[in-house]
Design an enzyme around this catalytic site. Structure first.
Site, short mmCIF file in Angstrom:
data_model
loop_
_atom_site.label_atom_id
_atom_site.label_comp_id
_atom_site.label_asym_id
_atom_site.label_seq_id
_atom_site.Cartn_x
_atom_site.Cartn_y
_atom_site.Cartn_z
N GLU A 462 0.81 -1.21 0.00
CA GLU A 462 0.00 0.00 0.00
C GLU A 462 0.84 1.27 0.00
OE1 GLU A 462 -4.18 -1.44 1.88
OE2 GLU A 462 -2.56 -1.18 3.31
N GLU A 530 -4.60 -10.00 -0.14
CA GLU A 530 -5.40 -9.89 1.08
C GLU A 530 -6.85 -10.14 0.69
OE1 GLU A 530 -4.94 -6.30 3.37
OE2 GLU A 530 -2.75 -6.31 3.15
#
Length: 1007
Positions: A462, A530
């Site tokens: 991220e 994820e």
């Protein structure tokens, strides 16, 4: 060997300069260990050339730099005010500062307006000191000081002389301190800062802690020294032959000859290769290995390599033991393949975490984790979002786990705002951040490159996208073409898409979006790095994802977020020690309980969610029918010879036959195993259950450990029986209507909407209050994130405020109708005494298309607290829901009412069971109420609390003392969902439709 020169006067300005991240630090190297001779050189054994500095140090902390004890590193400084502290360990968990949990936001947000790289004035500093005396084995050798992990920046002095400075919290920092040592006692001083420019690159979803969090040790380097090892295994196309490539960096004396001797033994201890040659400072050579046993998670074959350096007289001067796994990982025809076979990752994301020590995990923690993964069919781990401790990788090599090794990089707070401002994003294309980012890649690759378990390098997490991340990916490929590169952030910035990531990898993409990608004829394989956000009562609908791996070759699995909940022990408001989440340490800003989203609790207790994970991740599919079991071996490399197929037949939940069979099915093949079953003609419900057990003890489990399970259910019809009319005694009162069959007596009340009493002949009361219609559940975390209250809030008030609109007494019971606020429709509930002494109950909701569908529908039966245990025939043994029962199995189970409440960090709906045929509620005296399904199984909830008590309690300690038993008999309940915890409800098959009529029918019988 290079070492950035250390200036005589360190400066605090380094903390806010992104281009200063290593001063006086040695170049990173592999994580091998050296020994003085072959007698001591056993992989994993302690080396006399390593001296641990772990244990008790002294520390003084200050909330900001200008309050620190300046000059504390000098031997003459008065440290009488310093306090003991354990190393490794976090400052904040040992009385210095306080822990803070934030997710995407930076921890100083709202306190300081900082530009990228700047540090706040409030910046906890820990000033550590300890004394040591160098062990005799170090005399005459260079001495290297290693810190395996320090958060987030630190300065080092030895005997008052400055040694160096380093950032990057999760990889080793090594310093040559040979010239700083003195005879006798030496003083080591370390100044650790919580915030630095490096903290801008460490905005992970975790507790913000600081300190010396990983081991510290001294290492002796002899004159002849193996400084770095880089192993690669090249295999022929048919994998029958291998070449072991060794790239070595050696420290050698200039005036004397050195020989390199090596020996390679196979996993059984047989020597398969020996070699000896002249040594050079840098060496790169290949050695042939015939018929190698290949490494995989299924069969983690490890060879043992011994490297020895010999002086001119032929004496061994240093020995290095090293494990070798022969394997090949590649991207071929758009599919990732291990040793030629398409791989599927059945994975989890893992933080280093301990609820008392933070990220200072112990060896026992790591071993527990690895064994837990293997026991539950988890074959892969993403090291979210930084390199884990080095010992974890060695365990993964040994036990067999696939790793995505992730660089210590996350800058979520610079771009995860309402509208991304490219000028704020780091590192993106910013040259001033490139050296620090690439340094983190180099540190990870250097340490972990020899672990066969590492299949994929990850550029971090991220951090948006950009040129710098593409440079990192290219660095990985240039240094190590034997592995692939992963980075999810290109999904947000596609400019360097193919350059940055070898696979399409997304977070929390719903299964429909994943399938849309897979149907687009993509070039890249797909991995959910994820998925299935495991917060609270979650993981509903996981099978939608795992099903895709069987239907699409390029769907290659995923990694559940996350493995372990990040809650820390602390003192709760009532003075007791509890596991606390964000905000409960007074930390602000915070993201509260978002840290509690694991498959296991922070103290490593298994949650009911694992029942589903183990089943959907099982490497063998067992599909029984009425005569045998179809066995599909999804393993890539191992047959089922090492397993026993066990089976049993149940009739109405009771075992009537069992046996064993061989299922010798080769990898990737399937077979049908016919079973010798008894005649099954007697009326009843039959279940054939089959499961695979380990035949022998394994590293991670004993013989008998279950690996895979499957079952088949069918019925043999019972001939219809004549139904007699019950003989009843009826008593009509002004307000109450008594009905008794001589064994059970019920009193129906016209005022309170149902039976107010249900007693046996001994006068034992089974009802605390009349049963009531229920439409509401205590919201789970996924519900809250999806605005459950706004969507379904009407049904909360409907459950509380529904009121009796009419009643009718019959010659066998009573009928009631309930007005539902806001609807023209009414709930009808009927009670009828039957000839067998039971009371048939029917509750019906006709549905109202003018209203949103309810979360559930059924009857809530309050019972006295004495009925504190229950036994049922349905799906179990753990709680399960319509969208999370693939791992449940049909059987008869029993537990206490209190234990049926899953202790989620935030109280929420829990303890449900689907497919229930009957349930018994009983007390210590043997009084029992049987709840029997009449036409179709029901869902069952049993709890000491109402849903309204549960949802109003912020924490488990806020729940009231149990004083009743609440039994909920449901026609249906919506699924718990799990795609994410911030917007996604359950998938349509597991929702109740608006206007859908719902009926639950069951009987109550006292014994």
């Amino acid at each position: 060997m290079s070492q950035n020169p250390a200036p005589a006067a360190p400066t605090l300005a380094w903390l806010s300069d992104p281009q200063v991240f290593a001063v006086g630090r040695l170049d990173p190297v592999s994580d091998h260990v050296t020994y003085p001779d072959t007698t001591k050189a056993t992989f994993g054994a302690p080396s006399p050339w390593r001296q641990s500095l772990d244990g008790q140090w002294l520390v003084a902390s200050a909330p900001r730099a200008d309050k620190r004890p300046v000059g504390f590193e000098q031997p003459s400084f008065d440290r009488s005010g310093f306090a003991p502290i354990e190393v490794p360990g976090a400052l904040q968990l040992q009385g210095h500062g306080r822990p803070q949990y934030v997710n995407t936001q930076y921890p100083w947000d709202g306190h300081d307006a900082l530009k990228a790289g700047e540090v706040p004035e409030d910046n906890l500093v820990g000033c550590y000191v300890r004394s040591f005396t160098l062990e005799d084995a170090f005399k005459g050798k260079r001495t290297i000081l290693t810190f395996e992990g320090v958060e987030t920046a630190f300065y080092v002095w030895l005997n008052g002389r400055f040694v160096g400075y380093a950032e990057d919290s999760f990889t080793p920092s090594r310093f040559d301190v040979t010239d700083h040592l003195v005879e006798g006692e030496n003083l080591l001083a370390v100044e650790v800062y919580h915030r630095s420019s490096g903290a801008w690159l460490e905005d992970q979803d975790f507790w913000r802690l600081s300190g010396i969090i990983r081991p510290v040790f001294l290492e002796a380097w002899p004159e002849r020294h193996v400084r770095d090892i880089f192993l690669n295994t090249d295999l022929t196309d048919d994998f029958s032959q291998a070449s072991l490539r060794l790239r070595l960096k050696l420290d050698l004396p200039a005036a004397d000859k050195t020989r390199l001797r090596l020996s390679l033994s196979d996993p059984n201890g047989k020597v398969v290769l020996q070699d000896e040659r002249d040594a050079d400072a840098e060496m790169d050579f290949y050695l042939p290995v015939a018929d190698p046993l290949l490494w995989s998670a299924e069969a983690p074959h490890l060879y043992h390599l011994t490297l020895s350096l010999l002086d001119g007289a032929g004496h061994v001067t240093e020995v290095v033991p090293q494990r070798v796994g022969f394997r090949q990982f590649e991207l071929k025809d758009g599919v990732m393949r291990l040793n030629g076979k398409r791989i599927v990752f059945r994975g989890v994301n893992r933080h280093d975490f301990n609820p008392r020590r933070g990220r200072s995990v112990t060896l026992d923690d790591m071993l527990w984790d690895v064994q837990f993964f293997k026991q539950n069919n988890i074959n892969a781990v993403r090291t979210s979002h930084y390199p884990n401790r080095s010992e974890f990788y060695a365990l993964c090599d040994e036990y067999g786990l696939y790793l995505i090794d992730e660089a210590n990089l996350e800058t979520h707070g610079t771009w995860s705002i309402e509208k991304t401002d490219p000028d704020r994003v780091i590192p993106r294309d910013r040259d001033e951040w490139r050296p620090a980012v690439l340094d983190r890649a180099a540190n990870m690759l250097a340490r972990d490159k020899n672990h066969p378990s590492v299949l994929i390098w990850s550029c971090g997490n991220e951090s948006y996208g950009g040129r710098v991340l593409a440079d990192m990916a290219n660095y990985f490929r240039e240094c190590d073409p034997s592995r692939l590169v992963h980075y999810e952030g290109v999904f947000h910035d596609r400019r360097f898409d193919t350059e940055t990531s070898d696979m399409e990898t997304r977070m929390y993409a719903r299964p429909q979006a994943v399938e849309e990608y897979l149907r687009s004829n993509p070039e890249k394989p797909f991995v959910s790095c994820e998925y299935m956000h495991a917060m609270g009562n979650s993981l509903g609908g996981m099978h939608f994802y795992t099903d895709l791996t069987y239907r699409y070759e390029q769907c290659q699995g995923g990694f559940i977020w996350e493995y372990i909940e990040q809650a820390l022990y602390g003192t709760a408001a009532d003075g007791s020690e509890q596991l606390l989440f964000g905000g409960e340490f007074g930390d602000r800003p915070t993201d509260y309980n978002f840290c509690a989203d694991g498959l296991v609790t922070a103290d490593r207790k298994t949650t009911p969610k694992m029942q589903e994970v183990k089943a959907l991740y099982q490497p063998v599919r067992l599909l029984p029918d009425g005569k045998g079991v179809r066995v599909i071996n999804d393993n890539l490399f191992v047959s089922l010879d090492a397993f026993v197929l066990r089976y049993r037949v149940l009739r109405d939940g009771e075992e009537i036959a069992s046996g064993t069979a061989d299922a010798k099915v080769s990898a990737g093949e399937e077979a049908y195993v016919a079973l010798s079953l008894p005649g099954l003609s007697e009326a009843g419900e039959y279940t054939l259950q089959g499961w695979l057990e380990e035949r022998h003890d394994r590293l991670w489990a004993k013989a008998g450990h279950e690996v895979a399970f499957g079952e088949h259910i069918w019925r043999v019809a019972k001939p219809p029986e004549a139904v007699a009319e019950p003989q009843l005694k009826l008593v009509r009162g002004d307000y109450n209507y008594g009905v008794s069959d001589g064994h059970t007596k019920a009193i129906f009340c016209r005022r309170f909407g149902g039976p107010v009493s249900l007693v046996n002949t001994a006068g034992r009361e089974f009802l605390e209050k009349p049963p009531r219609p229920i439409f509401w559940r205590a919201p789970v975390d996924n519900d809250r994130g999806a605005k459950f209250g706004a969507i379904y809030g009407h049904w909360r008030s409907a459950s509380l405020d529904a009121h009796q609109s009419s009643y009718t007494y019959t010659d066998r019971g009573a009928d009631y109708r309930f007005k539902v606020p806001g609807s023209r429709e009414e709930v009808s509930v009927s009670y009828r005494f039957q000839a067998d002494g039971s009371i048939a109950v029917s509750a019906h909701w006709p549905g109202d298309p003018a209203l949103p569908a309810p979360p559930l529908f059924g009857l809530m039966l309050p019972m006295p607290r004495a009925f504190d245990r229950f036994r049922y025939y349905g799906l179990g043994p753990e709680e399960n829901y319509a969208d999370r029962n693939k791992g449940a199995r049909l059987g008869i189970y029993e537990r206490s009412v209190v234990d049926n409440v899953t202790p989620y960090v935030t109280p929420q709906e829990s303890g449900n069971r689907t497919g229930v045929r009957w349930a018994d509620m009983f007390d210590a005296d043997g009084n029992r109420l049987r709840i029997q399904a009449l036409h179709a199984p029901f869902e069952l909830g049993v709890s000491p609390y109402t849903p309204f008590q549960i949802e109003s309690a912020p924490r488990p300690i806020d729940l009231p003392k149990p004083n009743r038993t609440i039994v909920t008999v449901l026609a249906r309940q919506m699924g718990v969902a799990g795609d994410d915890s911030w917007g996604s409800l359950a998938h349509p098959p597991y929702l109740i439709e608006a206007g859908e009529p719902l009926t639950v029918e069951f009987s109550l019988r006292i014994s």
